[in-house]
Design a protein around this motif. Structure first.
Motif, PDB file in Angstrom:
ATOM      1  N   LEU A 277      30.947 -79.039 -47.377  1.00 62.86           N
ATOM      2  CA  LEU A 277      32.270 -79.912 -47.529  1.00 62.86           C
ATOM      3  C   LEU A 277      33.535 -78.874 -48.730  1.00 62.86           C
ATOM      4  O   LEU A 277      34.421 -79.903 -48.078  1.00 62.86           O
ATOM      5  N   ALA A 278      33.018 -78.037 -48.187  1.00 66.36           N
ATOM      6  CA  ALA A 278      34.441 -76.789 -48.271  1.00 66.36           C
ATOM      7  C   ALA A 278      35.440 -76.488 -46.837  1.00 66.36           C
ATOM      8  O   ALA A 278      36.907 -76.544 -46.510  1.00 66.36           O
ATOM      9  N   PHE A 279      33.913 -75.922 -46.441  1.00 68.65           N
ATOM     10  CA  PHE A 279      34.585 -75.583 -44.992  1.00 68.65           C
ATOM     11  C   PHE A 279      34.782 -76.891 -43.756  1.00 68.65           C
ATOM     12  O   PHE A 279      35.277 -76.291 -42.572  1.00 68.65           O
TER      13      PHE A 279
ATOM     14  N   ALA B 225      19.702 -75.568 -49.091  1.00 70.37           N
ATOM     15  CA  ALA B 225      20.437 -75.968 -48.966  1.00 70.37           C
ATOM     16  C   ALA B 225      21.812 -76.533 -49.048  1.00 70.37           C
ATOM     17  O   ALA B 225      22.791 -77.759 -49.163  1.00 70.37           O
ATOM     18  N   PHE B 226      21.484 -76.218 -50.641  1.00 78.19           N
ATOM     19  CA  PHE B 226      23.196 -76.231 -51.104  1.00 78.19           C
ATOM     20  C   PHE B 226      23.839 -75.164 -50.779  1.00 78.19           C
ATOM     21  O   PHE B 226      25.594 -76.031 -50.472  1.00 78.19           O
ATOM     22  N   PHE B 227      23.875 -74.516 -49.821  1.00 78.88           N
ATOM     23  CA  PHE B 227      24.762 -73.205 -49.359  1.00 78.88           C
ATOM     24  C   PHE B 227      25.373 -74.370 -48.265  1.00 78.88           C
ATOM     25  O   PHE B 227      26.235 -74.160 -47.594  1.00 78.88           O
ATOM     26  N   HIS B 228      24.827 -75.020 -47.333  1.00 79.18           N
ATOM     27  CA  HIS B 228      25.024 -75.627 -46.366  1.00 79.18           C
ATOM     28  C   HIS B 228      25.927 -76.934 -46.863  1.00 79.18           C
ATOM     29  O   HIS B 228      26.478 -77.133 -46.279  1.00 79.18           O
ATOM     30  N   ILE B 229      25.618 -77.803 -47.617  1.00 79.73           N
ATOM     31  CA  ILE B 229      26.067 -78.662 -48.234  1.00 79.73           C
ATOM     32  C   ILE B 229      27.207 -78.450 -48.895  1.00 79.73           C
ATOM     33  O   ILE B 229      28.831 -79.021 -48.344  1.00 79.73           O
ATOM     34  N   PHE B 230      27.386 -76.791 -49.745  1.00 80.73           N
ATOM     35  CA  PHE B 230      28.788 -76.547 -49.686  1.00 80.73           C
ATOM     36  C   PHE B 230      29.905 -76.603 -48.569  1.00 80.73           C
ATOM     37  O   PHE B 230      31.296 -76.451 -48.767  1.00 80.73           O
ATOM     38  N   ALA B 231      29.329 -75.678 -47.914  1.00 81.81           N
ATOM     39  CA  ALA B 231      29.935 -75.421 -46.914  1.00 81.81           C
ATOM     40  C   ALA B 231      30.068 -76.907 -45.852  1.00 81.81           C
ATOM     41  O   ALA B 231      31.149 -76.190 -45.477  1.00 81.81           O
TER      42      ALA B 231
ATOM     43  N   ASP C 131      32.231 -76.715 -41.791  1.00 82.32           N
ATOM     44  CA  ASP C 131      31.528 -75.739 -40.579  1.00 82.32           C
ATOM     45  C   ASP C 131      29.859 -75.779 -41.630  1.00 82.32           C
ATOM     46  O   ASP C 131      30.539 -74.348 -42.288  1.00 82.32           O
ATOM     47  N   PRO C 132      29.308 -76.143 -41.047  1.00 84.32           N
ATOM     48  CA  PRO C 132      27.763 -75.266 -41.527  1.00 84.32           C
ATOM     49  C   PRO C 132      27.391 -74.130 -41.544  1.00 84.32           C
ATOM     50  O   PRO C 132      26.815 -73.266 -41.368  1.00 84.32           O
ATOM     51  N   SER C 133      28.102 -73.650 -39.995  1.00 78.79           N
ATOM     52  CA  SER C 133      27.870 -72.154 -39.969  1.00 78.79           C
ATOM     53  C   SER C 133      28.801 -71.145 -41.168  1.00 78.79           C
ATOM     54  O   SER C 133      27.620 -70.369 -41.023  1.00 78.79           O
ATOM     55  N   TRP C 134      29.408 -71.567 -42.280  1.00 76.09           N
ATOM     56  CA  TRP C 134      29.283 -70.707 -43.064  1.00 76.09           C
ATOM     57  C   TRP C 134      28.418 -70.809 -44.019  1.00 76.09           C
ATOM     58  O   TRP C 134      27.886 -70.067 -44.851  1.00 76.09           O
ATOM     59  N   GLY C 135      28.105 -72.274 -44.050  1.00 74.82           N
ATOM     60  CA  GLY C 135      26.674 -72.505 -45.114  1.00 74.82           C
ATOM     61  C   GLY C 135      25.135 -71.129 -44.325  1.00 74.82           C
ATOM     62  O   GLY C 135      24.157 -70.791 -45.659  1.00 74.82           O
ATOM     63  N   THR C 136      25.680 -71.223 -43.305  1.00 72.65           N
ATOM     64  CA  THR C 136      24.368 -70.435 -42.384  1.00 72.65           C
ATOM     65  C   THR C 136      24.411 -68.971 -42.732  1.00 72.65           C
ATOM     66  O   THR C 136      23.394 -68.097 -43.563  1.00 72.65           O
TER      67      THR C 136
END
Length: 90
Positions: A67-69, A59-65, A71-76
């Protein structure tokens, strides 16, 4: 079918995958009881604890992705790469 809560298909798949993961963890627990172990975290963890930590981390990686990129696929991608170390060394 999913109109009662205005769910999108990705949201439904997300919750379905969590339900399947919990079901698989239950079956795994019956087949092979978990061993409490202490890894890099300062407290002993079970298989279920590590699964929960992996879900929170995802969940935190998806929020970071998002906000930062933007693009939620980076969070995945980051989440999938983080699952192995969490289960291996946490």
């Amino acid at each position: 079918m999913l109109n009662w809560m205005a769910w999108t298909t990705p949201t439904a798949l997300f919750f379905l995958s969590i339900a399947l993961g919990i079901g698989a963890m239950c079956l795994w627990q019956f087949k092979e009881p978990t061993v409490i172990r202490q890894g890099v975290l300062p407290f002993p963890t079970t298989r279920g604890d590590r699964f929960f930590i992996a879900l929170l981390s995802a969940a935190f990686f998806h929020i970071f992705a998002i906000l930062a990129f933007r693009d939620p696929s980076w969070g995945t991608l980051i989440s999938l790469l983080a699952i192995y170390p969490i289960f291996r060394w946490a």
